[in-house]
Design a protein around this motif. Sequence first.
Motif, PDB file in Angstrom:
ATOM      1  N   THR A  72       0.831  -1.209   0.000  1.00  0.00           N
ATOM      2  CA  THR A  72       0.000   0.000   0.000  1.00  0.00           C
ATOM      3  C   THR A  72       0.861   1.252   0.000  1.00  0.00           C
ATOM      4  OG1 THR A  72      -0.105  -0.085   2.400  1.00  0.00           O
ATOM      5  CG2 THR A  72      -1.911  -1.123   1.201  1.00  0.00           C
ATOM      6  N   SER A  73       2.142   1.084   0.314  1.00  0.00           N
ATOM      7  CA  SER A  73       3.104   2.183   0.288  1.00  0.00           C
ATOM      8  C   SER A  73       4.491   1.562   0.471  1.00  0.00           C
ATOM      9  CB  SER A  73       2.800   3.193   1.409  1.00  0.00           C
ATOM     10  OG  SER A  73       3.912   3.389   2.245  1.00  0.00           O
ATOM     11  N   PRO A  74       5.544   2.216  -0.038  1.00  0.00           N
ATOM     12  CA  PRO A  74       6.881   1.624   0.106  1.00  0.00           C
ATOM     13  C   PRO A  74       7.534   1.953   1.448  1.00  0.00           C
ATOM     14  CG  PRO A  74       7.029   3.623  -1.200  1.00  0.00           C
ATOM     15  CD  PRO A  74       5.568   3.454  -0.860  1.00  0.00           C
ATOM     16  N   GLU A  75       6.738   2.509   2.376  1.00  0.00           N
ATOM     17  CA  GLU A  75       7.265   3.054   3.622  1.00  0.00           C
ATOM     18  C   GLU A  75       8.143   2.091   4.429  1.00  0.00           C
ATOM     19  OE1 GLU A  75       4.198   4.839   5.935  1.00  0.00           O
ATOM     20  OE2 GLU A  75       5.592   5.532   7.463  1.00  0.00           O
ATOM     21  N   TYR A  76       7.641   0.882   4.667  1.00  0.00           N
ATOM     22  CA  TYR A  76       8.378  -0.004   5.575  1.00  0.00           C
ATOM     23  C   TYR A  76       9.716  -0.425   4.968  1.00  0.00           C
ATOM     24  CZ  TYR A  76       3.865  -0.379   7.992  1.00  0.00           C
ATOM     25  OH  TYR A  76       2.700  -0.114   8.634  1.00  0.00           O
ATOM     26  N   HIS A  77       9.676  -0.752   3.679  1.00  0.00           N
ATOM     27  CA  HIS A  77      10.940  -1.131   3.035  1.00  0.00           C
ATOM     28  C   HIS A  77      11.919   0.041   3.030  1.00  0.00           C
ATOM     29  CE1 HIS A  77       8.520  -4.474   1.058  1.00  0.00           C
ATOM     30  NE2 HIS A  77       9.559  -5.110   1.560  1.00  0.00           N
ATOM     31  N   MET A  78      11.420   1.242   2.784  1.00  0.00           N
ATOM     32  CA  MET A  78      12.323   2.399   2.726  1.00  0.00           C
ATOM     33  C   MET A  78      12.895   2.699   4.100  1.00  0.00           C
ATOM     34  SD  MET A  78      10.511   4.810  -0.200  1.00  0.00           S
ATOM     35  CE  MET A  78      11.886   5.959  -0.425  1.00  0.00           C
ATOM     36  N   LYS A  79      12.087   2.500   5.146  1.00  0.00           N
ATOM     37  CA  LYS A  79      12.606   2.724   6.495  1.00  0.00           C
ATOM     38  C   LYS A  79      13.698   1.718   6.843  1.00  0.00           C
ATOM     39  CE  LYS A  79       8.942   5.419   8.542  1.00  0.00           C
ATOM     40  NZ  LYS A  79       7.730   5.454   9.387  1.00  0.00           N
ATOM     41  N   ARG A  80      13.573   0.519   6.291  1.00  0.00           N
ATOM     42  CA  ARG A  80      14.632  -0.475   6.526  1.00  0.00           C
ATOM     43  C   ARG A  80      15.930  -0.036   5.835  1.00  0.00           C
ATOM     44  NH1 ARG A  80      11.501  -5.779   4.896  1.00  0.00           N
ATOM     45  NH2 ARG A  80      13.567  -6.746   5.015  1.00  0.00           N
ATOM     46  N   LEU A  81      15.801   0.609   4.668  1.00  0.00           N
ATOM     47  CA  LEU A  81      17.002   1.141   4.012  1.00  0.00           C
ATOM     48  C   LEU A  81      17.604   2.269   4.850  1.00  0.00           C
ATOM     49  CD1 LEU A  81      15.932   1.219   0.235  1.00  0.00           C
ATOM     50  CD2 LEU A  81      17.469  -0.409   1.382  1.00  0.00           C
ATOM     51  N   LEU A  82      16.726   3.106   5.444  1.00  0.00           N
ATOM     52  CA  LEU A  82      17.222   4.200   6.293  1.00  0.00           C
ATOM     53  C   LEU A  82      17.990   3.633   7.484  1.00  0.00           C
ATOM     54  CD1 LEU A  82      14.031   6.446   6.294  1.00  0.00           C
ATOM     55  CD2 LEU A  82      16.214   7.017   5.194  1.00  0.00           C
ATOM     56  N   ALA A  83      17.409   2.557   8.079  1.00  0.00           N
ATOM     57  CA  ALA A  83      18.064   1.948   9.245  1.00  0.00           C
ATOM     58  C   ALA A  83      19.414   1.341   8.856  1.00  0.00           C
ATOM     59  CB  ALA A  83      17.151   0.873   9.850  1.00  0.00           C
ATOM     60  N   ALA A  84      19.521   0.972   7.557  1.00  0.00           N
ATOM     61  CA  ALA A  84      20.781   0.395   7.075  1.00  0.00           C
ATOM     62  C   ALA A  84      21.782   1.476   6.691  1.00  0.00           C
ATOM     63  CB  ALA A  84      20.505  -0.523   5.878  1.00  0.00           C
ATOM     64  N   GLY A  85      21.386   2.746   6.871  1.00  0.00           N
ATOM     65  CA  GLY A  85      22.332   3.839   6.620  1.00  0.00           C
ATOM     66  C   GLY A  85      22.308   4.396   5.208  1.00  0.00           C
ATOM     67  N   ALA A  86      21.187   4.243   4.509  1.00  0.00           N
ATOM     68  CA  ALA A  86      21.114   4.690   3.106  1.00  0.00           C
ATOM     69  C   ALA A  86      21.225   6.204   2.953  1.00  0.00           C
ATOM     70  CB  ALA A  86      19.813   4.192   2.462  1.00  0.00           C
ATOM     71  N   GLY A  87      20.900   6.946   4.010  1.00  0.00           N
ATOM     72  CA  GLY A  87      20.880   8.399   3.865  1.00  0.00           C
ATOM     73  C   GLY A  87      19.601   8.838   3.176  1.00  0.00           C
ATOM     74  N   PRO A  88      19.560  10.105   2.667  1.00  0.00           N
ATOM     75  CA  PRO A  88      18.318  10.591   2.046  1.00  0.00           C
ATOM     76  C   PRO A  88      17.968   9.774   0.799  1.00  0.00           C
ATOM     77  CG  PRO A  88      20.109  12.181   1.757  1.00  0.00           C
ATOM     78  CD  PRO A  88      20.617  11.125   2.674  1.00  0.00           C
ATOM     79  N   ILE A  89      16.706   9.300   0.724  1.00  0.00           N
ATOM     80  CA  ILE A  89      16.289   8.443  -0.394  1.00  0.00           C
ATOM     81  C   ILE A  89      14.904   8.850  -0.885  1.00  0.00           C
ATOM     82  CG2 ILE A  89      17.653   6.397   0.137  1.00  0.00           C
ATOM     83  CD1 ILE A  89      15.277   5.289   1.698  1.00  0.00           C
ATOM     84  N   PHE A  90      14.664   8.609  -2.186  1.00  0.00           N
ATOM     85  CA  PHE A  90      13.308   8.785  -2.727  1.00  0.00           C
ATOM     86  C   PHE A  90      12.972   7.618  -3.623  1.00  0.00           C
ATOM     87  CE2 PHE A  90      13.240   9.898  -7.302  1.00  0.00           C
ATOM     88  CZ  PHE A  90      14.580  10.079  -7.575  1.00  0.00           C
ATOM     89  N   GLN A  91      11.648   7.463  -3.861  1.00  0.00           N
ATOM     90  CA  GLN A  91      11.185   6.394  -4.736  1.00  0.00           C
ATOM     91  C   GLN A  91       9.910   6.820  -5.434  1.00  0.00           C
ATOM     92  OE1 GLN A  91      10.460   1.617  -4.800  1.00  0.00           O
ATOM     93  NE2 GLN A  91      10.464   2.560  -2.802  1.00  0.00           N
ATOM     94  N   ILE A  92       9.807   6.455  -6.702  1.00  0.00           N
ATOM     95  CA  ILE A  92       8.546   6.600  -7.432  1.00  0.00           C
ATOM     96  C   ILE A  92       7.965   5.203  -7.486  1.00  0.00           C
ATOM     97  CG2 ILE A  92       7.490   7.181  -9.640  1.00  0.00           C
ATOM     98  CD1 ILE A  92       9.904   9.161 -10.016  1.00  0.00           C
ATOM     99  N   ALA A  93       6.941   4.975  -6.657  1.00  0.00           N
ATOM    100  CA  ALA A  93       6.472   3.601  -6.423  1.00  0.00           C
ATOM    101  C   ALA A  93       5.034   3.419  -6.890  1.00  0.00           C
ATOM    102  CB  ALA A  93       6.559   3.270  -4.933  1.00  0.00           C
TER     103      ALA A  93
END
Lengths: 322, 191
Positions: A72-93
């Motif tokens: 329903t949204s890429p939120e949880y996966h993107m937060k996992r990337l943030l927790a992995a240290g991805a830094g600022p990220i965006f996605q067109i999902a």
Amino acid sequence: MTDATVWQPAASLAALKSRAELLAYVRGFFARRRVMEVETPVLGRFGVTDLNLDGIRADVAACGVRGGWLQTSPEYHMKRLLAAGAGPIFQIARVFRDGESGPRHNPEFSLLEWYRPGMDDRELMAEVGDLVCGWLECPQPEVLTYRGALMRHAGFDPMAITDAELRQYCQRWLEPGQLDDLGRDACLDLVMSFAVEPALGQNAPVFVTRYPASQAALARTSRDDGYAVAHRFELYSQGLELCNGYWELTDAEEQRARFEADNRARGAAGKPEMAIDETLVAAMESGLPDCAGVALGLDRLQMLKVGARSIDEVLAFPFGRA
Amino acid sequence: MASYSTNEFRGGLKVLLDGDPCIMLENEFVKPGKGQAFNRVKLRNLMTNRVWERTFKSGESLEAADVVELDMEYLYSDGEFWHFMKTDGSFEQYAADEKAVGDTVKWLKEQDVYTITLYNDDPLSVTPPNFVELEVVDTDPGMKGDTAQGGSKPATLSTGAVVNVPLFISIGEVLKVDTRTGEYVGRVKTS
């Protein structure tokens, strides 16, 4: 629903060209600001616990997994990337929500979602304003609190009104029998949808901020004027809801408690409980950086850009033709 | 009887609301991203023709109304009822009362076909075709050669309807009339 044999796209070729320009604009916007584009799964093992979001179940037979969910949204996966240290990220999902269909809804739609470590809600709102107003060539958004928006357009204080008074107010739309099992937040949603939204952003876009804490979703909360409010914001333009953003909750314990509260609300509403996405909770336990994040409906942004009355006018193949 | 849930709502659906049959005219799905969904619906009450606006919570449902539209041939009137017959070869007949026939009475010609709306198998309304062909039974004498000048006069048709016609029309001619506007469209060539 259109005739099942119509093969032509719903959107004009001019609208599709404008959409292609939007994608290039978004990618340029974030490239200049050094925000990394990411791609996360459309199909996941977990759905969401939100009371008012119905995921679409997918039949999957792989890796010993039985069922899956279109996200329903890429939120949880993107937060996992943030927790992995991805830094600022965006996605067109591409995201999917069951039962959502109408002039402003298609069950499959495009979300532009991005996260800014180190930013709070106010800083991210400024960036949303830059992105949206740069594209629509409109003045920068005004800011209105949720409380102020309801006081101005519905004529009552949403923090102070009693449940009984609120139900009384809602009788202009619903019969008393229909109101019996409608909770306080659902009543406020009714007022927001019918009395407030249509009036919002008729000149410049308007941010609505500081939602009641009971509507925090994944935003952190604080006290404001003695009331518990969420660091959540939405942007409206010409009565159209464009985005939903948070100064993100980072506390894993609090997150789990909210998921569990969601499931209790689902149970009370006769909806099935949803499995809690333990991978997100684990990522938060490991450490989600302080950040703000926002999800913006690209199809609706395009409706404003080309002056469409229906979302079908900006989609090549809305579900009725897909 | 079947029922329709909010996610099945669409224009043209026939439902029961407060005990009356209604036809759904518009259905708008409204939902804040994180909030409760509602459907705002416009319906025409088929008994009173009034338009109602109602709001429903997502997941609510309405009972389906047994409303069907059928083509039927007009047979005759006995003064109290107007009698129609199905065109499917069954010879099944229905009697429509004055309320069901309504304004359509002025377009009723024997053996012509009309749309009958049945509610619980009783005629609820009678709709004429968009165009009917009717004979002029009374009008001022025709003025030949005055076709270009315009101007009009009333003419009474075989069904009792009165329409404005060009000055050159005379008694006995068959006219094509638009039943939606009650306006003269043209003359019908009779052999």
